[in-house]
Design an enzyme around this catalytic site. Sequence first.
Site, PDB file in Angstrom:
ATOM      1  N   HIS A 104      33.850  48.503  36.061  1.00 22.59           N
ATOM      2  CA  HIS A 104      32.580  48.080  35.478  1.00 22.59           C
ATOM      3  C   HIS A 104      31.546  49.161  36.071  1.00 22.59           C
ATOM      4  CE1 HIS A 104      34.493  44.103  35.700  1.00 22.59           C
ATOM      5  NE2 HIS A 104      33.647  43.827  34.748  1.00 22.59           N
ATOM      6  N   ASP A 107      30.697  48.512  39.748  1.00 23.29           N
ATOM      7  CA  ASP A 107      31.908  48.534  40.565  1.00 23.29           C
ATOM      8  C   ASP A 107      31.908  50.029  41.282  1.00 23.29           C
ATOM      9  OD1 ASP A 107      32.842  46.271  39.565  1.00 23.29           O
ATOM     10  OD2 ASP A 107      34.317  47.173  38.295  1.00 23.29           O
ATOM     11  N   GLU A 271      44.272  38.179  28.702  1.00 21.86           N
ATOM     12  CA  GLU A 271      44.506  37.972  29.933  1.00 21.86           C
ATOM     13  C   GLU A 271      45.313  36.637  29.990  1.00 21.86           C
ATOM     14  OE1 GLU A 271      41.282  38.946  32.685  1.00 21.86           O
ATOM     15  OE2 GLU A 271      41.788  37.071  34.035  1.00 21.86           O
ATOM     16  N   HIS A 274      43.346  33.867  31.348  1.00 24.05           N
ATOM     17  CA  HIS A 274      42.521  33.248  30.406  1.00 24.05           C
ATOM     18  C   HIS A 274      43.306  32.322  29.627  1.00 24.05           C
ATOM     19  CE1 HIS A 274      39.312  36.525  31.443  1.00 24.05           C
ATOM     20  NE2 HIS A 274      39.629  36.010  32.529  1.00 24.05           N
ATOM     21  N   ASP A 299      44.912  42.417  30.413  1.00 22.07           N
ATOM     22  CA  ASP A 299      44.788  42.161  31.465  1.00 22.07           C
ATOM     23  C   ASP A 299      45.713  41.679  32.223  1.00 22.07           C
ATOM     24  OD1 ASP A 299      42.274  43.667  31.593  1.00 22.07           O
ATOM     25  OD2 ASP A 299      41.036  41.913  31.864  1.00 22.07           O
ATOM     26  N   ASP A 310      39.935  30.702  37.343  1.00 21.26           N
ATOM     27  CA  ASP A 310      40.644  32.065  37.203  1.00 21.26           C
ATOM     28  C   ASP A 310      41.037  32.612  38.444  1.00 21.26           C
ATOM     29  OD1 ASP A 310      41.102  34.200  35.590  1.00 21.26           O
ATOM     30  OD2 ASP A 310      39.135  34.819  35.423  1.00 21.26           O
ATOM     31  N   ASP A 342      43.911  43.316  36.372  1.00 20.06           N
ATOM     32  CA  ASP A 342      42.653  42.532  36.549  1.00 20.06           C
ATOM     33  C   ASP A 342      43.346  41.348  37.506  1.00 20.06           C
ATOM     34  OD1 ASP A 342      40.446  41.150  36.458  1.00 20.06           O
ATOM     35  OD2 ASP A 342      40.314  40.928  34.254  1.00 20.06           O
TER      36      ASP A 342
HETATM   37  C1  XLS Z   1      36.829  38.051  34.288  1.00 21.93           C
HETATM   38  C2  XLS Z   1      37.381  39.124  33.219  1.00 21.93           C
HETATM   39  C3  XLS Z   1      36.802  40.330  33.793  1.00 21.93           C
HETATM   40  C4  XLS Z   1      36.735  41.351  32.591  1.00 21.93           C
HETATM   41  C5  XLS Z   1      35.956  42.715  32.800  1.00 21.93           C
HETATM   42  O1  XLS Z   1      37.591  36.857  34.032  1.00 21.93           O
HETATM   43  O2  XLS Z   1      38.645  39.047  33.107  1.00 21.93           O
HETATM   44  O3  XLS Z   1      37.447  40.956  34.745  1.00 21.93           O
HETATM   45  O4  XLS Z   1      38.326  41.870  32.292  1.00 21.93           O
HETATM   46  O5  XLS Z   1      34.804  42.209  32.859  1.00 21.93           O
HETATM   47 NI    NI Z   2      40.647  36.412  34.792  1.00 22.09          NI
HETATM   48 NI    NI Z   3      40.141  40.217  32.625  1.00 24.10          NI
END
Ligand code: XLS
Ligand code: NI
Ligand code: NI
Length: 448
Positions: A104, A107, A271, A274, A299, A310, A342
């Site tokens: 990001h 970051d 991901e 998620h 991810d 998460d 991630d």
């Molecule tokens: C957060 C998200 C984040 C994205 C990037 O839960 O996974 O890490 O991958 O903004």
């Molecule tokens: Ni996440």
């Molecule tokens: Ni993510």
Amino acid sequence: MNASAKFFDASAPVAFAGENAGQGPAFRWYDRDRMVHGRRLEDHLRFAVCYWHSLCWPGGDPFGGETFLRPWHHGTDAMAQARAKADVAFELFRLLDVPYFTFHDVDAAPEGASLAESVANLNAIADLFEAKMASAKVRLLWGTANLFTHRRYMAGAATNPDPEIFTYAAGQVRAALEVTHRLGGQNYVLWGGREGYETLLNTDLKRELDQLGRFVALVVEHKHRIGFKGPILIEPKPKEPTKHQYDFDVATCYGFLERYDLLKDVKLNIEQNHAILAGHSFHHEVALAEALGVFGSLDINRGDDLLGWDTDQFAMNVPELALVFHEILNRGGFTSGGLNFDAKIRRQSIDPDDLIHAHVGSMDACARAFLAAADMLDAGALTAPLAKRYEGWSGPEGRAILGGQRSLADLADRALQPGFDPQPRSGRQEYLESLVNRHVWRSADGTG
Ligand code: XLS
Ligand code: NI
Ligand code: NI
């Protein structure tokens, strides 16, 4: 001073040593040059180290502060700290010998007192990244802008009730997208962490969805304007930090992209954590994205089955990963996407080399799972029974029904024919589950 030289114990890149490797960090399965389905394993898996969890997260949780005590988190010169962090980041990329990284804007470079200052900081660190990349193997899988941490975004970025916040977010995204383009990024991600609501009492749902649709369209327009070739990726997540996030899951994202006519340019970054927060399996989310033609990237992490948030742990579950990779490889594998870590080490994993162990262990788990997936595909373990299960639909009657050549009355007349008595067939679930296990258990040379 180059802070990286003394940060990790390891100094040589982690090597492949096979199943009988000793105790130190080594790849037991991730033999990057191994050819699988016509491509090197490295080119299939496209691993990316993520900047935020591995370099920026200090080890805090909602009940306690930092545990890692990274030297670059302490100091008074934010740009010098960002450069020290970049040194360690590129040392980590070298030690893991990964082909990609992700970040990001915030970051990489500290936010300034104004957007102009933040953009200047970002561009200065991008210059440093560019210089480092000139003599490194690592490339950029994707870049993104953090539109959720700063208090200005507490009520959302694109979905904020105030158009000036929307405008500020646009300024941040333009800079991050252009930096991503300059560094040769393969994709650009928009994760809408605050694009949702805490309560419907203060939320105009219809208006906010329209704002989000417009924002993503603006990003797409700009991507074309600057000649950025990669897809824009949105990232399904049901909640957290919001109570409800508009990018809830793959199905919801698909509906959103269709409604705002974005399907051509936008794909999904999926991901594991998620997926389970949305009440789905990782396998389900990937299979649905592939089926709908919106799969983009992963991810790669895992959530804890017992915690409802998460946790972003390193992916280590081989059977789960094998089914996901089977789905992806069956549709031709990754294109611009890859496997972005991630994932964060636990807050008790305070030794620098815990970062190495986490990545190596997860890369091995992914490699092992990928080989099992390729093996299942070669053997037609799941694809052959699936084709058989649906074979009636490829016959003349099945094709006529789907092709619109049968009315409801036609079908009813046929069903009323004397002797018309179709019989159910076994779904063979346990047999299929055992087949998957057999492929997961096979050893590297295909025996066992
Ligand atoms: C957060 C998200 C984040 C994205 C990037 O839960 O996974 O890490 O991958 O903004
Ligand atoms: Ni996440
Ligand atoms: Ni993510």
